[in-house]
Scaffold this motif. Sequence first.
Motif, short mmCIF file in Angstrom:
data_model
loop_
_atom_site.label_atom_id
_atom_site.label_comp_id
_atom_site.label_asym_id
_atom_site.label_seq_id
_atom_site.Cartn_x
_atom_site.Cartn_y
_atom_site.Cartn_z
N THR A 253 0.72 -1.27 0.11
CA THR A 253 -0.03 -0.03 0.06
C THR A 253 0.54 1.32 -0.28
O THR A 253 1.94 1.53 1.33
N SER A 254 1.43 2.11 -1.23
CA SER A 254 1.77 3.27 -0.64
C SER A 254 0.57 3.95 -2.05
O SER A 254 0.58 3.53 -2.96
N ALA A 255 0.83 5.42 -1.49
CA ALA A 255 0.75 6.47 -2.55
C ALA A 255 1.04 6.14 -3.98
O ALA A 255 2.49 5.97 -4.53
N PRO A 256 0.57 6.32 -5.35
CA PRO A 256 0.94 5.76 -6.88
C PRO A 256 1.90 7.09 -7.29
O PRO A 256 1.42 8.25 -6.14
N GLY A 257 3.08 7.17 -7.58
CA GLY A 257 3.80 8.36 -8.29
C GLY A 257 3.19 9.30 -9.48
O GLY A 257 2.20 9.69 -9.54
N ALA A 258 4.16 9.33 -10.14
CA ALA A 258 3.61 10.84 -11.02
C ALA A 258 2.98 10.40 -12.71
O ALA A 258 3.33 8.90 -12.65
N ALA A 450 7.41 -7.14 -9.02
CA ALA A 450 8.43 -6.56 -8.76
C ALA A 450 8.50 -5.59 -9.22
O ALA A 450 9.53 -4.03 -8.98
N LEU A 451 7.75 -5.41 -10.43
CA LEU A 451 8.08 -3.80 -11.06
C LEU A 451 7.22 -3.12 -11.04
O LEU A 451 7.94 -1.56 -10.72
N ARG A 452 6.16 -2.98 -10.47
CA ARG A 452 5.65 -1.94 -10.07
C ARG A 452 6.26 -1.76 -8.50
O ARG A 452 6.34 -0.67 -8.28
N ALA A 453 7.30 -2.46 -7.63
CA ALA A 453 7.54 -1.56 -6.70
C ALA A 453 8.56 -1.11 -7.05
O ALA A 453 9.58 -0.21 -6.13
N SER A 454 9.31 -0.94 -8.76
CA SER A 454 10.16 -0.66 -8.49
C SER A 454 9.89 0.90 -9.31
O SER A 454 11.21 1.76 -9.82
N GLY A 455 8.61 0.89 -9.29
CA GLY A 455 8.06 2.31 -10.14
C GLY A 455 7.74 2.15 -11.21
O GLY A 455 7.14 3.47 -11.62
N GLY A 456 7.93 0.83 -11.82
CA GLY A 456 6.62 0.79 -13.41
C GLY A 456 5.22 1.11 -13.04
O GLY A 456 4.65 1.06 -11.84
#
Length: 525
Positions: A253-258, A450-456
């Motif tokens: 659970t984390s806020a999405p980026g740009a 894993a890709l999501r966790a790295s910011g993808g």
Amino acid sequence: MTNPSPTPLLEMRGICKQYGHVQANRNIDLAIAQGRIVGLLGENGSGKSTLMKVLFGMVRADAGTIMFRGKPLVNHRPREALAAGIGMIHQHFMLVEAMTVAENVMLGWKPAGRWLRRRTVARLLKEKSGHYGLDLDPDALVADLSFGRRQRVEIMKAILRGAKLLILDEPTSNLSPPEVTGLLAALRRLRNEGLGIIFISHKLGEVLEVCDDVVVLRAGEITGAGPAADATRASLARLMVGRELAPPAPPATSAPGAEVLQTVGLSVRDNLGVERLHQVGFNLCAGEILAIAGVDGNGQNELANVLAGVTPATSGRIVFQGADITRRSARARTAAGLAYIPVDRSSTSLVPGMTVAENLGMRDFERAPFRKGPWLDRKAFQREAATRVTAFQVRCTGPDALVQTLSGGNQQKLVIAREIGRQPKVLLAFQPTWGLDPGAAQYVLEQVLALRASGGAILFISSDLDEVLALGDRVGVMFDGRLLGPLPRGEFDRARLGFMMVGAEPGARSLPTETFQAAAGPSVP
């Protein structure tokens, strides 16, 4: 496995088949009784398809015997298998889209008459399909039918031709929950009338729900067989892959980026001018998975292809990292950081006749270190391929192995290695676990997470509701070329998703829970 009748409908004894150094089937014994549904399970490459091809006469066994209805099948072909009473419903249907349902049923069927008695066939088709709850319109064009209804046509073709044994290969892979419920009910009716059914599936919940017995293959051998009532999802998965499988960890659970991707009023028409995608708009942020559910044929393919640059948009815009890429080529989008996993790995994602190294290098051959001036650096291809094969656990003899020699699961791992291995900013994943066994499917989902966790940012399109609900930060549904939602994952459960997949979303919020269950069918544990 015990059979309720002294003489099985089908007996396969000591079946062996070898391809080069690979033993696809090793001394397999399989017995199917009348009035029983048998689940045939196994990893990709376990030997299920080879065994069924031997039974249907598409492949000749190296050793072993087949008895069907008390008579031997020797050196038979599919035509003889059909005449004997064996019907096989393939994943890719054998239908002529420009013809009606009745006309497709009549093709190659002698009782239809030399002068093709269409009215008689249509009346019989309507009566019999209604009896089994399949309810087909004989006059409907196959091109206008959903995936589920096309499957019903194939089943009725087999039944009207006198099939006593039905082989169904991944029959629910692209069906909505109501269609799955209807299909399983039809299979029970057929079983109760004495048919034997072989149900090949990776969906273990459905296997346990509809099957009387289960047979599990691994590495070409039977690792387990017995009553379905004595099995669990965990025990079947363990027999299939040889180890315990833990479910993939849920997204953190984390806020999405740009925002990295946005579509505005995106529409697509096909070559005949029919609108397949209508005014689709959504945004996608870094570190987010937008999961989209839907029954096959409702615009998912068009959405994925127009975003990847495979097909042009009729109207609307696609904005990637602040730049309008609506008219840019697929190559330009790839270079900018967009990756695409198409639904069909064998014909769209990969070139089967090329090597592992060549397929892995398709996206990057124009840049260093793979290119030196006008020349390709083959050694660089080999080194990078060896690295990715190891990192993504692709089972093959090496970078020079032909892709066509890999199992379906390892072919998909190869696609994942190429697309996710490039660490894209946006990944379009269209049915990335389609046709994969539980072990291979879990691996693919772990790589997506894993890709999501790295910011993808990931657009994840799937007909598997469990996957959609497990992975999506936000969830939407494609229906009739329109995108319903997206909304936060907490707004959905299996029942509401199933309801929306058949176009009933507008009143979904106000309907009681039992209405959802009736529309979407029972949840499979």
